[in-house]
Scaffold this motif. Structure first.
Motif, PDB file in Angstrom:
ATOM      1  N   ASP A  67     -78.906  -1.292 -29.470  1.00 27.30           N
ATOM      2  CA  ASP A  67     -80.074  -2.140 -29.769  1.00 27.30           C
ATOM      3  C   ASP A  67     -81.329  -1.665 -29.032  1.00 27.30           C
ATOM      4  O   ASP A  67     -82.365  -2.310 -29.067  1.00 27.30           O
ATOM      5  CB  ASP A  67     -79.776  -3.611 -29.422  1.00 27.30           C
ATOM      6  CG  ASP A  67     -79.448  -3.790 -27.943  1.00 27.30           C
ATOM      7  OD1 ASP A  67     -79.161  -2.783 -27.271  1.00 27.30           O
ATOM      8  OD2 ASP A  67     -79.473  -4.943 -27.474  1.00 27.30           O
ATOM      9  N   GLU A  68     -81.198  -0.517 -28.376  1.00 29.50           N
ATOM     10  CA  GLU A  68     -82.316   0.026 -27.614  1.00 29.50           C
ATOM     11  C   GLU A  68     -83.021   1.109 -28.429  1.00 29.50           C
ATOM     12  O   GLU A  68     -82.385   1.786 -29.227  1.00 29.50           O
ATOM     13  CB  GLU A  68     -81.765   0.635 -26.325  1.00 29.50           C
ATOM     14  CG  GLU A  68     -82.786   0.892 -25.248  1.00 29.50           C
ATOM     15  CD  GLU A  68     -82.114   1.535 -24.034  1.00 29.50           C
ATOM     16  OE1 GLU A  68     -82.812   2.164 -23.245  1.00 29.50           O
ATOM     17  OE2 GLU A  68     -80.884   1.419 -23.907  1.00 29.50           O
ATOM     18  N   LEU A  69     -84.303   1.258 -28.181  1.00 31.17           N
ATOM     19  CA  LEU A  69     -85.033   2.313 -28.889  1.00 31.17           C
ATOM     20  C   LEU A  69     -84.591   3.682 -28.386  1.00 31.17           C
ATOM     21  O   LEU A  69     -84.478   3.914 -27.195  1.00 31.17           O
ATOM     22  CB  LEU A  69     -86.531   2.149 -28.665  1.00 31.17           C
ATOM     23  CG  LEU A  69     -87.345   1.535 -29.798  1.00 31.17           C
ATOM     24  CD1 LEU A  69     -88.806   1.478 -29.400  1.00 31.17           C
ATOM     25  CD2 LEU A  69     -87.173   2.297 -31.095  1.00 31.17           C
ATOM     26  N   ARG A  70     -84.339   4.556 -29.330  1.00 32.03           N
ATOM     27  CA  ARG A  70     -83.942   5.918 -28.980  1.00 32.03           C
ATOM     28  C   ARG A  70     -84.988   6.849 -29.558  1.00 32.03           C
ATOM     29  O   ARG A  70     -85.508   6.626 -30.649  1.00 32.03           O
ATOM     30  CB  ARG A  70     -82.581   6.219 -29.595  1.00 32.03           C
ATOM     31  CG  ARG A  70     -82.066   7.612 -29.360  1.00 32.03           C
ATOM     32  CD  ARG A  70     -80.627   7.715 -29.865  1.00 32.03           C
ATOM     33  NE  ARG A  70     -80.541   7.377 -31.288  1.00 32.03           N
ATOM     34  CZ  ARG A  70     -80.621   8.267 -32.270  1.00 32.03           C
ATOM     35  NH1 ARG A  70     -80.754   9.540 -31.999  1.00 32.03           N
ATOM     36  NH2 ARG A  70     -80.562   7.900 -33.531  1.00 32.03           N
ATOM     37  N   TYR A  71     -85.314   7.888 -28.819  1.00 33.17           N
ATOM     38  CA  TYR A  71     -86.327   8.828 -29.281  1.00 33.17           C
ATOM     39  C   TYR A  71     -85.704  10.197 -29.458  1.00 33.17           C
ATOM     40  O   TYR A  71     -84.826  10.592 -28.691  1.00 33.17           O
ATOM     41  CB  TYR A  71     -87.481   8.920 -28.280  1.00 33.17           C
ATOM     42  CG  TYR A  71     -88.249   7.623 -28.175  1.00 33.17           C
ATOM     43  CD1 TYR A  71     -89.361   7.393 -28.965  1.00 33.17           C
ATOM     44  CD2 TYR A  71     -87.835   6.637 -27.288  1.00 33.17           C
ATOM     45  CE1 TYR A  71     -90.056   6.199 -28.879  1.00 33.17           C
ATOM     46  CE2 TYR A  71     -88.524   5.441 -27.193  1.00 33.17           C
ATOM     47  CZ  TYR A  71     -89.632   5.229 -27.992  1.00 33.17           C
ATOM     48  OH  TYR A  71     -90.309   4.052 -27.894  1.00 33.17           O
TER      49      TYR A  71
END
Ligand SMILES: [Zn+2]
Length: 101
Positions: A16-20
């Protein structure tokens, strides 16, 4: 379920975390000045196309990597920030460290 790991700090990135994603393209720059014809109307895409064509001739992976290389990294949001501030991991402002007499 697929787990991603940050390539900089090695911690797991929650789903649920932003990944780049960082994509780095490194390729050998051929100097067009070595050719006699007028190069002014050649664009960079054409040059890249030539490099890619040369690559196809290269059987040896090691030599190929020197000519053209794409790297892909997963980053967490914190490391993305660090990366964007200093993409080439340069030494912090050493060139300002001069003495004045
Ligand atoms: Zn990280």
């Amino acid at each position: 379920m697929i787990h991603f790991t940050c390539d900089m700090c090695r911690r797991n990135i929650d789903s649920d975390e932003l990944r780049y994603v960082v994509k780095m393209e490194v390729y050998a720059a051929y100097d067009p000045a070595t050719q006699e014809e007028d190069e002014s109307d050649r664009d960079h895409l054409e040059e890249l196309q030539e490099i890619l064509e040369r690559m196809e001739d290269v059987e040896n992976d090691e030599i190929g990597e020197e000519v053209y290389q794409i790297r892909r990294y997963d980053l967490c949001s914190e490391c993305r920030k660090k990366f964007c501030e200093n993409p080439l991991s340069m030494e912090p402002s050493k060139h300002f460290d001069f003495s004045q007499n």
